[in-house]
Design a protein around this motif. Structure first.
Motif, PDB file in Angstrom:
ATOM      1  N   MET A 178     -18.537  30.143  31.576  1.00 27.01           N
ATOM      2  CA  MET A 178     -19.058  29.591  32.802  1.00 27.01           C
ATOM      3  C   MET A 178     -18.168  30.021  33.957  1.00 27.01           C
ATOM      4  SD  MET A 178     -17.910  25.513  32.518  1.00 27.01           S
ATOM      5  CE  MET A 178     -18.894  25.017  33.893  1.00 27.01           C
ATOM      6  N   LYS A 179     -18.753  30.033  35.124  1.00 26.58           N
ATOM      7  CA  LYS A 179     -17.992  30.396  36.323  1.00 26.58           C
ATOM      8  C   LYS A 179     -17.254  29.170  36.866  1.00 26.58           C
ATOM      9  CE  LYS A 179     -19.721  34.613  36.970  1.00 26.58           C
ATOM     10  NZ  LYS A 179     -18.962  35.825  36.950  1.00 26.58           N
ATOM     11  N   LEU A 180     -16.072  29.416  37.404  1.00 22.01           N
ATOM     12  CA  LEU A 180     -15.268  28.353  38.010  1.00 22.01           C
ATOM     13  C   LEU A 180     -16.070  27.605  39.069  1.00 22.01           C
ATOM     14  CD1 LEU A 180     -12.625  26.862  38.560  1.00 22.01           C
ATOM     15  CD2 LEU A 180     -11.875  28.839  39.906  1.00 22.01           C
ATOM     16  N   ARG A 181     -16.919  28.308  39.792  1.00 20.95           N
ATOM     17  CA  ARG A 181     -17.677  27.687  40.889  1.00 20.95           C
ATOM     18  C   ARG A 181     -18.610  26.571  40.421  1.00 20.95           C
ATOM     19  NH1 ARG A 181     -22.377  31.861  41.062  1.00 20.95           N
ATOM     20  NH2 ARG A 181     -20.875  33.527  40.975  1.00 20.95           N
ATOM     21  N   GLU A 182     -18.893  26.512  39.125  1.00 24.99           N
ATOM     22  CA  GLU A 182     -19.762  25.447  38.630  1.00 24.99           C
ATOM     23  C   GLU A 182     -19.051  24.089  38.621  1.00 24.99           C
ATOM     24  OE1 GLU A 182     -22.078  26.510  35.090  1.00 24.99           O
ATOM     25  OE2 GLU A 182     -21.561  28.606  35.522  1.00 24.99           O
ATOM     26  N   LEU A 183     -17.712  24.112  38.648  1.00 27.09           N
ATOM     27  CA  LEU A 183     -16.945  22.867  38.627  1.00 27.09           C
ATOM     28  C   LEU A 183     -16.135  22.614  39.892  1.00 27.09           C
ATOM     29  CD1 LEU A 183     -15.499  22.909  34.978  1.00 27.09           C
ATOM     30  CD2 LEU A 183     -17.551  21.753  35.816  1.00 27.09           C
ATOM     31  N   ALA A 184     -16.020  23.653  40.754  1.00 26.11           N
ATOM     32  CA  ALA A 184     -15.119  23.498  41.896  1.00 26.11           C
ATOM     33  C   ALA A 184     -15.600  24.282  43.109  1.00 26.11           C
ATOM     34  CB  ALA A 184     -13.717  23.984  41.501  1.00 26.11           C
ATOM     35  N   HIS A 185     -15.090  23.889  44.256  1.00 26.95           N
ATOM     36  CA  HIS A 185     -15.264  24.680  45.472  1.00 26.95           C
ATOM     37  C   HIS A 185     -13.872  25.077  45.946  1.00 26.95           C
ATOM     38  CE1 HIS A 185     -14.155  21.493  48.456  1.00 26.95           C
ATOM     39  NE2 HIS A 185     -14.567  20.698  47.484  1.00 26.95           N
ATOM     40  N   ALA A 186     -13.785  25.949  46.949  1.00 25.70           N
ATOM     41  CA  ALA A 186     -12.483  26.487  47.337  1.00 25.70           C
ATOM     42  C   ALA A 186     -12.336  26.579  48.845  1.00 25.70           C
ATOM     43  CB  ALA A 186     -12.299  27.873  46.713  1.00 25.70           C
ATOM     44  N   ARG A 187     -11.092  26.604  49.270  1.00 23.13           N
ATOM     45  CA  ARG A 187     -10.719  26.845  50.669  1.00 23.13           C
ATOM     46  C   ARG A 187      -9.598  27.876  50.649  1.00 23.13           C
ATOM     47  NH1 ARG A 187     -13.699  25.538  54.654  1.00 23.13           N
ATOM     48  NH2 ARG A 187     -11.918  25.159  55.979  1.00 23.13           N
ATOM     49  N   ALA A 188      -9.446  28.604  51.739  1.00 28.35           N
ATOM     50  CA  ALA A 188      -8.425  29.646  51.787  1.00 28.35           C
ATOM     51  C   ALA A 188      -7.700  29.629  53.122  1.00 28.35           C
ATOM     52  CB  ALA A 188      -9.065  31.012  51.569  1.00 28.35           C
ATOM     53  N   GLY A 189      -6.496  30.120  53.088  1.00 32.43           N
ATOM     54  CA  GLY A 189      -5.708  30.296  54.295  1.00 32.43           C
ATOM     55  C   GLY A 189      -4.785  31.477  54.083  1.00 32.43           C
ATOM     56  N   ASP A 190      -4.145  31.930  55.140  1.00 26.66           N
ATOM     57  CA  ASP A 190      -3.217  33.045  55.001  1.00 26.66           C
ATOM     58  C   ASP A 190      -2.163  32.999  56.097  1.00 26.66           C
ATOM     59  OD1 ASP A 190      -4.166  34.865  57.374  1.00 26.66           O
ATOM     60  OD2 ASP A 190      -5.987  34.325  56.275  1.00 26.66           O
ATOM     61  N   LYS A 191      -1.068  33.601  55.805  1.00 24.21           N
ATOM     62  CA  LYS A 191       0.020  33.769  56.776  1.00 24.21           C
ATOM     63  C   LYS A 191       0.750  35.030  56.361  1.00 24.21           C
ATOM     64  CE  LYS A 191       1.056  31.165  59.678  1.00 24.21           C
ATOM     65  NZ  LYS A 191       0.547  31.149  61.070  1.00 24.21           N
ATOM     66  N   GLY A 192       0.731  36.019  57.237  1.00 25.27           N
ATOM     67  CA  GLY A 192       1.388  37.287  56.913  1.00 25.27           C
ATOM     68  C   GLY A 192       0.765  37.913  55.688  1.00 25.27           C
ATOM     69  N   ASN A 193       1.587  38.167  54.686  1.00 26.54           N
ATOM     70  CA  ASN A 193       1.134  38.824  53.467  1.00 26.54           C
ATOM     71  C   ASN A 193       0.935  37.822  52.324  1.00 26.54           C
ATOM     72  OD1 ASN A 193       0.361  41.048  51.983  1.00 26.54           O
ATOM     73  ND2 ASN A 193       2.460  41.665  51.467  1.00 26.54           N
ATOM     74  N   VAL A 194       0.765  36.553  52.678  1.00 26.93           N
ATOM     75  CA  VAL A 194       0.620  35.485  51.684  1.00 26.93           C
ATOM     76  C   VAL A 194      -0.761  34.850  51.831  1.00 26.93           C
ATOM     77  CG1 VAL A 194       1.508  33.260  50.878  1.00 26.93           C
ATOM     78  CG2 VAL A 194       3.090  35.006  51.716  1.00 26.93           C
ATOM     79  N   SER A 195      -1.460  34.730  50.715  1.00 28.35           N
ATOM     80  CA  SER A 195      -2.759  34.057  50.703  1.00 28.35           C
ATOM     81  C   SER A 195      -2.618  32.724  49.985  1.00 28.35           C
ATOM     82  CB  SER A 195      -3.804  34.927  49.986  1.00 28.35           C
ATOM     83  OG  SER A 195      -5.052  34.275  49.997  1.00 28.35           O
ATOM     84  N   ASN A 196      -3.286  31.732  50.504  1.00 33.95           N
ATOM     85  CA  ASN A 196      -3.231  30.382  49.968  1.00 33.95           C
ATOM     86  C   ASN A 196      -4.653  29.981  49.587  1.00 33.95           C
ATOM     87  OD1 ASN A 196      -2.366  27.771  49.415  1.00 33.95           O
ATOM     88  ND2 ASN A 196      -2.580  27.113  51.529  1.00 33.95           N
ATOM     89  N   LEU A 197      -4.900  29.774  48.286  1.00 33.88           N
ATOM     90  CA  LEU A 197      -6.226  29.404  47.808  1.00 33.88           C
ATOM     91  C   LEU A 197      -6.156  28.042  47.146  1.00 33.88           C
ATOM     92  CD1 LEU A 197      -7.314  32.738  46.070  1.00 33.88           C
ATOM     93  CD2 LEU A 197      -7.799  31.992  48.393  1.00 33.88           C
ATOM     94  N   ALA A 198      -7.047  27.177  47.530  1.00 31.86           N
ATOM     95  CA  ALA A 198      -7.105  25.846  46.929  1.00 31.86           C
ATOM     96  C   ALA A 198      -8.478  25.651  46.315  1.00 31.86           C
ATOM     97  CB  ALA A 198      -6.840  24.771  47.978  1.00 31.86           C
ATOM     98  N   ILE A 199      -8.494  25.174  45.081  1.00 33.83           N
ATOM     99  CA  ILE A 199      -9.765  24.821  44.456  1.00 33.83           C
ATOM    100  C   ILE A 199      -9.798  23.300  44.288  1.00 33.83           C
ATOM    101  CG2 ILE A 199     -10.089  27.050  43.310  1.00 33.83           C
ATOM    102  CD1 ILE A 199      -9.268  25.635  40.668  1.00 33.83           C
ATOM    103  N   PHE A 200     -10.965  22.739  44.527  1.00 36.03           N
ATOM    104  CA  PHE A 200     -11.171  21.298  44.457  1.00 36.03           C
ATOM    105  C   PHE A 200     -12.276  21.014  43.453  1.00 36.03           C
ATOM    106  CE2 PHE A 200      -9.572  22.247  48.647  1.00 36.03           C
ATOM    107  CZ  PHE A 200      -8.684  21.220  48.929  1.00 36.03           C
ATOM    108  N   ALA A 201     -11.991  20.199  42.466  1.00 41.72           N
ATOM    109  CA  ALA A 201     -13.026  19.816  41.497  1.00 41.72           C
ATOM    110  C   ALA A 201     -14.100  19.006  42.213  1.00 41.72           C
ATOM    111  CB  ALA A 201     -12.413  18.996  40.365  1.00 41.72           C
ATOM    112  N   TYR A 202     -15.359  19.304  41.899  1.00 39.73           N
ATOM    113  CA  TYR A 202     -16.442  18.486  42.460  1.00 39.73           C
ATOM    114  C   TYR A 202     -16.353  17.058  41.934  1.00 39.73           C
ATOM    115  CZ  TYR A 202     -18.801  22.831  43.848  1.00 39.73           C
ATOM    116  OH  TYR A 202     -19.120  24.032  44.406  1.00 39.73           O
ATOM    117  N   GLU A 203     -15.981  16.953  40.663  1.00 37.09           N
ATOM    118  CA  GLU A 203     -15.872  15.639  40.023  1.00 37.09           C
ATOM    119  C   GLU A 203     -14.413  15.422  39.632  1.00 37.09           C
ATOM    120  OE1 GLU A 203     -18.424  13.572  39.703  1.00 37.09           O
ATOM    121  OE2 GLU A 203     -19.897  15.031  40.453  1.00 37.09           O
ATOM    122  N   ILE A 204     -13.843  14.280  39.970  1.00 39.57           N
ATOM    123  CA  ILE A 204     -12.436  13.992  39.665  1.00 39.57           C
ATOM    124  C   ILE A 204     -12.160  14.131  38.170  1.00 39.57           C
ATOM    125  CG2 ILE A 204     -12.721  11.493  39.470  1.00 39.57           C
ATOM    126  CD1 ILE A 204      -9.755  12.976  41.263  1.00 39.57           C
ATOM    127  N   GLY A 205     -13.154  13.838  37.329  1.00 42.08           N
ATOM    128  CA  GLY A 205     -12.989  13.938  35.886  1.00 42.08           C
ATOM    129  C   GLY A 205     -12.817  15.361  35.384  1.00 42.08           C
TER     130      GLY A 205
END
Length: 110
Positions: free
Chosen positions: A1-28
């Motif tokens: 299964m794809k990760l997207r079936e359980l989570a959504h994501a946000r991204a940010g960056d600074k210089g040469n660093v990428s910051n990716l956060a995934i959030f479970a749709y369901e806390i469980g």
């Protein structure tokens, strides 16, 4: 299964660093994601892009895993000739990661 079936994501960056956060749709689903979406797997998923370390930070109260990827943006926005040097699209790319099917794993555990 794809990760997207359980989570959504946000991204940010600074210089040469990428910051990716995934959030479970369901806390469980947070523990399942924490088990299967490791820093090593994220680094392997972006093996062609990320030259440095990938560090995972866990935020269970937000059902979030935050990944900081070093040397991920070809030098950064002002130094890279990449079309997307901001790395916003990397969050969508991360959601394409294959993880074990949660339903199948439950059946084999029985």
């Amino acid at each position: 299964m794809k990760l997207r079936e359980l989570a959504h994501a946000r991204a940010g960056d600074k210089g040469n660093v990428s910051n990716l956060a995934i959030f479970a749709y369901e806390i469980g689903d947070y523990a399942y994601l924490a088990e299967h979406v490791t820093a090593e797997r994220v680094k392997a998923h972006f093996a062609d892009i990320v030259g440095g370390d990938v560090v995972r930070y866990e935020l269970p109260n937000l059902a979030c895993l935050n990944f900081v990827m070093h040397e991920a943006l070809g030098g950064g926005v002002t130094r890279s000739l990449s079309l997307d040097a901001h790395g916003k699209a990397l969050s969508s790319a991360l959601l394409e990661m294959e993880i074990p099917d949660k339903q199948s794993e439950r059946k084999t555990a029985r």
